[in-house]
Design a protein around this motif. Sequence first.
Motif, short mmCIF file in Angstrom:
data_model
loop_
_atom_site.label_atom_id
_atom_site.label_comp_id
_atom_site.label_asym_id
_atom_site.label_seq_id
_atom_site.Cartn_x
_atom_site.Cartn_y
_atom_site.Cartn_z
N ALA A 41 0.84 -1.19 0.00
CA ALA A 41 0.00 0.00 0.00
C ALA A 41 0.87 1.24 0.00
O ALA A 41 1.94 1.26 0.61
N VAL A 42 0.40 2.25 -0.70
CA VAL A 42 1.08 3.54 -0.77
C VAL A 42 0.07 4.60 -0.34
O VAL A 42 -1.06 4.63 -0.84
N ARG A 43 0.49 5.44 0.59
CA ARG A 43 -0.39 6.49 1.11
C ARG A 43 0.20 7.85 0.76
O ARG A 43 1.39 8.07 0.88
N GLY A 44 -0.66 8.75 0.31
CA GLY A 44 -0.19 10.08 0.00
C GLY A 44 -1.31 10.96 -0.51
O GLY A 44 -2.46 10.53 -0.63
N PRO A 45 -0.95 12.18 -0.84
CA PRO A 45 -1.95 13.11 -1.37
C PRO A 45 -2.24 12.81 -2.84
O PRO A 45 -1.42 12.22 -3.55
N LEU A 46 -3.39 13.22 -3.27
CA LEU A 46 -3.76 13.09 -4.67
C LEU A 46 -2.99 14.13 -5.48
O LEU A 46 -2.97 15.31 -5.14
N LYS A 95 12.30 -3.21 1.97
CA LYS A 95 13.66 -2.76 1.62
C LYS A 95 13.84 -2.69 0.11
O LYS A 95 14.48 -1.79 -0.40
N ALA A 96 13.27 -3.66 -0.59
CA ALA A 96 13.40 -3.68 -2.06
C ALA A 96 12.70 -2.49 -2.70
O ALA A 96 13.06 -2.08 -3.80
N LEU A 97 11.72 -1.91 -2.01
CA LEU A 97 10.96 -0.78 -2.55
C LEU A 97 11.40 0.55 -1.95
O LEU A 97 10.73 1.57 -2.12
N ALA A 98 12.54 0.57 -1.27
CA ALA A 98 13.01 1.77 -0.57
C ALA A 98 13.26 2.95 -1.51
O ALA A 98 13.22 4.10 -1.09
N GLY A 99 13.51 2.68 -2.79
CA GLY A 99 13.74 3.76 -3.74
C GLY A 99 12.48 4.27 -4.42
O GLY A 99 12.54 5.22 -5.20
N MET A 100 11.36 3.67 -4.14
CA MET A 100 10.10 4.05 -4.77
C MET A 100 9.57 5.33 -4.13
O MET A 100 9.73 5.55 -2.93
N ARG A 101 8.93 6.16 -4.92
CA ARG A 101 8.28 7.37 -4.40
C ARG A 101 6.86 7.44 -4.90
O ARG A 101 6.65 7.30 -6.10
N LEU A 103 6.95 6.29 -0.85
CA LEU A 103 7.32 5.03 -0.21
C LEU A 103 6.08 4.23 0.19
O LEU A 103 5.02 4.81 0.45
N PRO A 104 6.21 2.92 0.28
CA PRO A 104 5.10 2.11 0.77
C PRO A 104 4.74 2.51 2.21
O PRO A 104 5.62 2.87 3.00
N SER A 105 3.47 2.44 2.53
CA SER A 105 3.02 2.70 3.89
C SER A 105 2.70 1.40 4.63
O SER A 105 2.65 1.39 5.86
N ARG A 106 2.49 0.33 3.87
CA ARG A 106 2.16 -0.96 4.48
C ARG A 106 2.58 -2.07 3.53
O ARG A 106 2.40 -1.96 2.31
N VAL A 107 3.12 -3.14 4.10
CA VAL A 107 3.42 -4.35 3.34
C VAL A 107 2.77 -5.50 4.09
O VAL A 107 2.94 -5.65 5.30
N ASP A 116 -2.16 -17.74 7.60
CA ASP A 116 -1.11 -16.97 8.25
C ASP A 116 -0.92 -15.63 7.54
O ASP A 116 -1.05 -15.55 6.32
N GLU A 117 -0.58 -14.59 8.29
CA GLU A 117 -0.24 -13.33 7.66
C GLU A 117 0.62 -12.49 8.58
O GLU A 117 0.64 -12.66 9.79
N CYS A 118 1.36 -11.57 7.96
CA CYS A 118 2.15 -10.59 8.67
C CYS A 118 1.93 -9.25 8.00
O CYS A 118 1.86 -9.18 6.76
N VAL A 119 1.80 -8.19 8.79
CA VAL A 119 1.62 -6.84 8.27
C VAL A 119 2.71 -5.95 8.85
O VAL A 119 2.93 -5.93 10.06
N LEU A 120 3.39 -5.24 7.96
CA LEU A 120 4.40 -4.27 8.35
C LEU A 120 3.85 -2.89 8.05
O LEU A 120 3.55 -2.57 6.90
N GLU A 121 3.66 -2.09 9.10
CA GLU A 121 3.20 -0.71 8.96
C GLU A 121 4.43 0.19 8.92
O GLU A 121 5.28 0.10 9.79
N LEU A 122 4.51 1.04 7.91
CA LEU A 122 5.66 1.92 7.72
C LEU A 122 5.26 3.38 7.84
O LEU A 122 4.13 3.74 7.50
N GLY A 123 6.17 4.20 8.26
CA GLY A 123 5.91 5.64 8.30
C GLY A 123 5.02 6.03 9.46
O GLY A 123 4.67 5.22 10.32
N ALA A 124 4.65 7.30 9.43
CA ALA A 124 3.84 7.84 10.54
C ALA A 124 2.37 7.65 10.28
O ALA A 124 1.89 7.63 9.22
#
Length: 124
Positions: A41-46, A95-101, A103-107, A116-124
Amino acid sequence: MSTQLTISQRFFFDAAHTLRREIDAEGSRRIHGHTYHAEVAVRGPLNVETGMVIDLGVLRGHLNAVREQLDHHLLDDVPGLGIPTLENLCLFIAKALAGMRPLPSRVRVWRDALGDECVLELGA
């Protein structure tokens, strides 16, 4: 106030691995495989000029590059992954997507067959 939107894209990959653990130890230590699903997931302004947070074609291109590193591979041998757990798969994808703009907000990584599942929340 800035409106924030979240857009996501899913992909799947089939891969094998081994795992040293105390529960289900014998089966886990043998090479075995799963179908994994991942969502980024990517979060940002329109962007008013494009009408998008991120072009889904651009996002798919980044995800295809990650998928190629994982699909039909022995995860034990993927450089930079570490122990092939759901947690490390989330971190590897992020980490593989660290150069993307932007940035991902969730993986999120999961296996439907096992629930089974795992969720990584990124950013604020």
